[in-house]
Design a protein around this motif. Structure first.
Motif, PDB file in Angstrom:
ATOM      1  N   LEU A 273      79.712  25.980  -3.185  1.00 45.92           N
ATOM      2  CA  LEU A 273      79.736  27.043  -4.183  1.00 45.92           C
ATOM      3  C   LEU A 273      80.788  26.770  -5.252  1.00 45.92           C
ATOM      4  O   LEU A 273      80.539  26.946  -6.444  1.00 45.92           O
ATOM      5  CB  LEU A 273      80.024  28.385  -3.503  1.00 45.92           C
ATOM      6  CG  LEU A 273      78.895  29.022  -2.691  1.00 45.92           C
ATOM      7  CD1 LEU A 273      79.411  30.266  -1.973  1.00 45.92           C
ATOM      8  CD2 LEU A 273      77.726  29.384  -3.590  1.00 45.92           C
ATOM      9  N   LEU A 274      81.959  26.345  -4.824  1.00 46.19           N
ATOM     10  CA  LEU A 274      83.024  26.059  -5.786  1.00 46.19           C
ATOM     11  C   LEU A 274      82.624  24.930  -6.720  1.00 46.19           C
ATOM     12  O   LEU A 274      82.898  24.977  -7.928  1.00 46.19           O
ATOM     13  CB  LEU A 274      84.313  25.711  -5.037  1.00 46.19           C
ATOM     14  CG  LEU A 274      84.940  26.853  -4.229  1.00 46.19           C
ATOM     15  CD1 LEU A 274      86.093  26.325  -3.374  1.00 46.19           C
ATOM     16  CD2 LEU A 274      85.438  27.962  -5.141  1.00 46.19           C
ATOM     17  N   ARG A 275      81.985  23.897  -6.166  1.00 49.52           N
ATOM     18  CA  ARG A 275      81.538  22.786  -7.010  1.00 49.52           C
ATOM     19  C   ARG A 275      80.509  23.276  -8.026  1.00 49.52           C
ATOM     20  O   ARG A 275      80.572  22.925  -9.213  1.00 49.52           O
ATOM     21  CB  ARG A 275      80.924  21.688  -6.132  1.00 49.52           C
ATOM     22  CG  ARG A 275      80.473  20.456  -6.928  1.00 49.52           C
ATOM     23  CD  ARG A 275      79.422  19.662  -6.199  1.00 49.52           C
ATOM     24  NE  ARG A 275      78.208  20.454  -5.963  1.00 49.52           N
ATOM     25  CZ  ARG A 275      77.313  20.708  -6.910  1.00 49.52           C
ATOM     26  NH1 ARG A 275      77.486  20.268  -8.159  1.00 49.52           N
ATOM     27  NH2 ARG A 275      76.240  21.422  -6.627  1.00 49.52           N
TER      28      ARG A 275
ATOM     29  N   GLN B 229      79.565  24.663 -13.809  1.00 40.47           N
ATOM     30  CA  GLN B 229      79.071  25.596 -14.825  1.00 40.47           C
ATOM     31  C   GLN B 229      80.151  25.988 -15.830  1.00 40.47           C
ATOM     32  O   GLN B 229      79.878  26.764 -16.745  1.00 40.47           O
ATOM     33  CB  GLN B 229      78.536  26.867 -14.158  1.00 40.47           C
ATOM     34  CG  GLN B 229      77.213  26.705 -13.450  1.00 40.47           C
ATOM     35  CD  GLN B 229      76.749  28.023 -12.851  1.00 40.47           C
ATOM     36  OE1 GLN B 229      77.259  28.478 -11.848  1.00 40.47           O
ATOM     37  NE2 GLN B 229      75.773  28.641 -13.490  1.00 40.47           N
ATOM     38  N   GLY B 230      81.348  25.492 -15.638  1.00 38.22           N
ATOM     39  CA  GLY B 230      82.432  25.839 -16.544  1.00 38.22           C
ATOM     40  C   GLY B 230      83.108  27.146 -16.218  1.00 38.22           C
ATOM     41  O   GLY B 230      83.857  27.692 -17.036  1.00 38.22           O
TER      42      GLY B 230
ATOM     43  N   LEU C 265      74.190  34.816 -17.340  1.00 38.78           N
ATOM     44  CA  LEU C 265      75.386  35.136 -18.114  1.00 38.78           C
ATOM     45  C   LEU C 265      75.968  33.888 -18.763  1.00 38.78           C
ATOM     46  O   LEU C 265      76.358  33.911 -19.938  1.00 38.78           O
ATOM     47  CB  LEU C 265      76.433  35.799 -17.209  1.00 38.78           C
ATOM     48  CG  LEU C 265      76.121  37.222 -16.730  1.00 38.78           C
ATOM     49  CD1 LEU C 265      77.080  37.624 -15.621  1.00 38.78           C
ATOM     50  CD2 LEU C 265      76.198  38.219 -17.880  1.00 38.78           C
ATOM     51  N   ARG C 266      76.018  32.799 -18.016  1.00 39.14           N
ATOM     52  CA  ARG C 266      76.580  31.561 -18.569  1.00 39.14           C
ATOM     53  C   ARG C 266      75.676  31.001 -19.676  1.00 39.14           C
ATOM     54  O   ARG C 266      76.167  30.412 -20.638  1.00 39.14           O
ATOM     55  CB  ARG C 266      76.758  30.523 -17.467  1.00 39.14           C
ATOM     56  CG  ARG C 266      77.812  30.897 -16.438  1.00 39.14           C
ATOM     57  CD  ARG C 266      79.189  31.101 -17.061  1.00 39.14           C
ATOM     58  NE  ARG C 266      79.696  29.880 -17.641  1.00 39.14           N
ATOM     59  CZ  ARG C 266      80.415  29.813 -18.751  1.00 39.14           C
ATOM     60  NH1 ARG C 266      80.698  30.922 -19.436  1.00 39.14           N
ATOM     61  NH2 ARG C 266      80.851  28.651 -19.199  1.00 39.14           N
ATOM     62  N   SER C 267      74.369  31.200 -19.541  1.00 39.12           N
ATOM     63  CA  SER C 267      73.457  30.730 -20.586  1.00 39.12           C
ATOM     64  C   SER C 267      73.678  31.480 -21.893  1.00 39.12           C
ATOM     65  O   SER C 267      73.341  30.977 -22.967  1.00 39.12           O
ATOM     66  CB  SER C 267      71.994  30.881 -20.141  1.00 39.12           C
ATOM     67  OG  SER C 267      71.572  32.238 -20.196  1.00 39.12           O
ATOM     68  N   ARG C 268      74.261  32.673 -21.771  1.00 36.89           N
ATOM     69  CA  ARG C 268      74.591  33.475 -22.947  1.00 36.89           C
ATOM     70  C   ARG C 268      76.029  33.260 -23.400  1.00 36.89           C
ATOM     71  O   ARG C 268      76.532  33.989 -24.253  1.00 36.89           O
ATOM     72  CB  ARG C 268      74.382  34.965 -22.628  1.00 36.89           C
ATOM     73  CG  ARG C 268      73.005  35.317 -22.098  1.00 36.89           C
ATOM     74  CD  ARG C 268      71.939  35.231 -23.151  1.00 36.89           C
ATOM     75  NE  ARG C 268      72.127  36.229 -24.205  1.00 36.89           N
ATOM     76  CZ  ARG C 268      71.376  36.317 -25.290  1.00 36.89           C
ATOM     77  NH1 ARG C 268      70.377  35.461 -25.466  1.00 36.89           N
ATOM     78  NH2 ARG C 268      71.600  37.241 -26.195  1.00 36.89           N
ATOM     79  N   GLN C 269      76.691  32.253 -22.831  1.00 34.01           N
ATOM     80  CA  GLN C 269      78.103  31.955 -23.128  1.00 34.01           C
ATOM     81  C   GLN C 269      79.019  33.150 -22.859  1.00 34.01           C
ATOM     82  O   GLN C 269      80.002  33.394 -23.581  1.00 34.01           O
ATOM     83  CB  GLN C 269      78.278  31.491 -24.589  1.00 34.01           C
ATOM     84  CG  GLN C 269      77.797  30.079 -24.851  1.00 34.01           C
ATOM     85  CD  GLN C 269      76.285  29.977 -24.931  1.00 34.01           C
ATOM     86  OE1 GLN C 269      75.644  30.708 -25.678  1.00 34.01           O
ATOM     87  NE2 GLN C 269      75.706  29.091 -24.153  1.00 34.01           N
ATOM     88  N   ILE C 270      78.690  33.915 -21.825  1.00 33.04           N
ATOM     89  CA  ILE C 270      79.505  35.058 -21.422  1.00 33.04           C
ATOM     90  C   ILE C 270      80.442  34.622 -20.305  1.00 33.04           C
ATOM     91  O   ILE C 270      79.994  34.047 -19.309  1.00 33.04           O
ATOM     92  CB  ILE C 270      78.612  36.224 -20.948  1.00 33.04           C
ATOM     93  CG1 ILE C 270      77.795  36.764 -22.134  1.00 33.04           C
ATOM     94  CG2 ILE C 270      79.448  37.339 -20.323  1.00 33.04           C
ATOM     95  CD1 ILE C 270      76.755  37.815 -21.740  1.00 33.04           C
ATOM     96  N   ASP C 271      81.738  34.860 -20.482  1.00 33.97           N
ATOM     97  CA  ASP C 271      82.706  34.517 -19.438  1.00 33.97           C
ATOM     98  C   ASP C 271      82.380  35.294 -18.168  1.00 33.97           C
ATOM     99  O   ASP C 271      82.199  36.514 -18.202  1.00 33.97           O
ATOM    100  CB  ASP C 271      84.128  34.827 -19.899  1.00 33.97           C
ATOM    101  CG  ASP C 271      84.615  33.871 -20.973  1.00 33.97           C
ATOM    102  OD1 ASP C 271      84.028  32.780 -21.087  1.00 33.97           O
ATOM    103  OD2 ASP C 271      85.552  34.214 -21.704  1.00 33.97           O
ATOM    104  N   THR C 272      82.309  34.578 -17.058  1.00 31.42           N
ATOM    105  CA  THR C 272      81.802  35.157 -15.818  1.00 31.42           C
ATOM    106  C   THR C 272      82.728  34.833 -14.659  1.00 31.42           C
ATOM    107  O   THR C 272      83.237  33.714 -14.555  1.00 31.42           O
ATOM    108  CB  THR C 272      80.393  34.601 -15.517  1.00 31.42           C
ATOM    109  OG1 THR C 272      79.555  34.785 -16.662  1.00 31.42           O
ATOM    110  CG2 THR C 272      79.774  35.279 -14.321  1.00 31.42           C
ATOM    111  N   ALA C 273      82.943  35.812 -13.797  1.00 36.11           N
ATOM    112  CA  ALA C 273      83.761  35.635 -12.591  1.00 36.11           C
ATOM    113  C   ALA C 273      82.906  36.007 -11.381  1.00 36.11           C
ATOM    114  O   ALA C 273      82.788  37.189 -11.046  1.00 36.11           O
ATOM    115  CB  ALA C 273      85.012  36.509 -12.650  1.00 36.11           C
TER     116      ALA C 273
END
Length: 290
Positions: free
Chosen positions: A84-86, A91-92, A60-68
């Motif tokens: 995990l938090l780091r 990853q932004g 998802l991040r590689s597709r610039q999709i905001d992820t939670a």
């Protein structure tokens, strides 16, 4: 980091096979075209889907999709959660869904790890990263199945908010009054964060009944009886289920709900249809793209 604008979001679960992941990519492409604020990605009991969660989040991040990403603390140490938090911060990622989670079946309470409750996880995230992450927590309009009563469950929810949660996502439900009653009770307790309804499309009665029995979500008797009556007539069942959920969403939004969180079950079509018939557009997504 409370958002005054409606937030519309989609939930995914990590596929278990390469074929499932390939299928998910196509579903996400169709859902992403609708313009939700973000996609959340679940995290299995005791980290059981950890690798799949990472793979899904990474794609998802590689597709610039905001992820939670979901972050469940049961069965984890502070060192593991810190890592995990780091990873997510690098990853932004700026939004997390912080949950207590469940132990995998067969594991005793001694394997619960260093966190007992979600409020402890929220406090830990705030201590480690301040306000970097927007933190969503779970809410239960019909109260958590492990809570002894609604008041105790409300106490637990308030503790999560007091620990630093920015917003909440509810368990799915089909009784709008349960949601509005829960929100009123929270406001009476001084809780001001947005409480976003979780929406489960109805496409498979046996699956829905199984989920609902496990998580304590009530299927109103009139809905259950109608669904049972369709038998193998899947087309009629889905048409009825769509009408029920569409009416629920409309009532929630008209009543002031601060958005909707769709449990997509990795299927795009039911959520796409609801989205379009509701005329949804996420104003925050539009603002962020300008």
């Amino acid at each position: 980091m409370t958002d005054p604008q409606p937030v519309y979001s989609f939930e995914l679960f990590p596929p278990k096979t390469p074929e499932g992941f390939a299928k998910l990519k196509g579903q996400v492409e169709r859902l992403a075209a609708l313009g939700p604020r973000y996609f959340s990605v679940t995290y299995g009991a005791g980290g059981s889907t950890r690798a799949g969660t990472f793979e899904t989040v990474d794609w998802l991040r590689s597709r610039q999709i905001d992820t939670a990403p979901h972050l469940a603390c049961i069965g984890s140490t502070r060192a593991e959660v810190r890592e995990l938090l780091r990873r997510y911060r690098d990853q932004g990622i700026q939004r997390l869904v912080a949950l207590r989670g469940d132990l995998p079946s067969g594991m005793g309470t001694g394997a619960a790890g260093e966190f007992r409750y979600a409020n402890e996880l929220v406090s830990f995230i705030r201590a480690e990263h301040g306000d970097h992450f927007a933190i969503e927590v779970a809410a239960y309009p019909e109260f958590h199945p492990q809570a002894p009563n609604p008041n105790r469950d409300l106490d637990n929810f308030v503790r999560k908010v007091d620990a630093g949660a920015d917003a909440a996502i509810t368990q799915y439900f089909y009784n709008a009054d349960a949601y509005f009653g829960f929100v009123d009770a929270c406001r009476e307790r001084g809780v001001t964060v947005p409480i976003v309804p979780g929406i489960m499309p109805i496409t498979n009665y046996a699956q829905l009944a199984r989920f609902s029995d496990a998580c304590g979500a009530e299927i109103p008797r009139w809905i259950r009886r109608r669904l049972e009556g369709f038998g193998d007539d899947l087309g009629s069942l889905r048409a009825f289920g769509h009408d029920v959920v569409l009416a629920l969403c409309r009532r929630l939004l008209e009543g002031g709900a601060p958005g909707l969180h769709f449990y997509t079950m990795n299927q795009s079509s039911p959520t796409q249809r609801l989205w379009r018939e509701l005329g949804l557009t996420d104003p925050g997504k539009i603002a962020n793209s300008q």
